[in-house]
Design a protein around this motif. Sequence first.
Motif, short mmCIF file in Angstrom:
data_model
loop_
_atom_site.label_atom_id
_atom_site.label_comp_id
_atom_site.label_asym_id
_atom_site.label_seq_id
_atom_site.Cartn_x
_atom_site.Cartn_y
_atom_site.Cartn_z
N VAL A 32 0.88 -1.16 0.00
CA VAL A 32 0.00 0.00 0.00
C VAL A 32 0.92 1.22 0.00
O VAL A 32 1.97 1.22 0.65
N TRP A 33 0.58 2.23 -0.79
CA TRP A 33 1.43 3.42 -0.84
C TRP A 33 0.59 4.69 -0.72
O TRP A 33 -0.63 4.63 -0.72
N ASP A 34 1.28 5.81 -0.61
CA ASP A 34 0.67 7.12 -0.36
C ASP A 34 -0.15 7.11 0.92
O ASP A 34 -1.19 7.77 1.02
N VAL A 35 0.32 6.39 1.92
CA VAL A 35 -0.41 6.29 3.18
C VAL A 35 -0.45 7.61 3.94
O VAL A 35 -1.31 7.80 4.79
N ILE A 57 4.14 -4.51 2.79
CA ILE A 57 4.96 -3.36 2.42
C ILE A 57 4.11 -2.11 2.51
O ILE A 57 3.01 -2.06 1.96
N VAL A 58 4.61 -1.09 3.20
CA VAL A 58 3.92 0.19 3.33
C VAL A 58 4.87 1.28 2.85
O VAL A 58 6.03 1.34 3.28
N ILE A 59 4.37 2.13 1.95
CA ILE A 59 5.19 3.18 1.36
C ILE A 59 4.54 4.53 1.64
O ILE A 59 3.35 4.71 1.39
N ARG A 83 3.48 11.98 12.24
CA ARG A 83 3.19 11.08 13.38
C ARG A 83 2.89 9.67 12.89
O ARG A 83 3.34 8.69 13.50
N LEU A 84 2.14 9.55 11.79
CA LEU A 84 1.86 8.23 11.23
C LEU A 84 3.15 7.54 10.80
O LEU A 84 3.35 6.35 11.07
#
Length: 112
Positions: A32-35, A57-59, A83-84
């Motif tokens: 997942v991206w643009d979180v 995977i987190v982007i 903060r995230l």
Amino acid sequence: MIFVTGPLFAGKRAYVCRALGLSGEELARRAVWDVQDLAVRAPDLSVLAAELAEREIVIATEVGGGVVPVDPEERAFREAAGRLACLLAERAETVVRVCCGLPQVLKGEPLC
């Protein structure tokens, strides 16, 4: 979870694909991206971070650099996104910052 962060258009997704040998379709299934965009609407950043940490995977794009915006809503967005990112880095097994396509492992083992 692998957390990858860095400036806009720095090559984060391309790096993950190259390092893990993934196609674009595989990346879409596993990551997942643009979180950072989710942070501003989240009622509880800890809950959001816990949900995202379930992904492989987190982007996220870094949004805290440069001139601080005058608009209070934009400042709140930057604060929430930062903060995230901290919460995700805390939960991640591996944290990589990519700048100009060059990875810098901040936590854990290199991906390749």
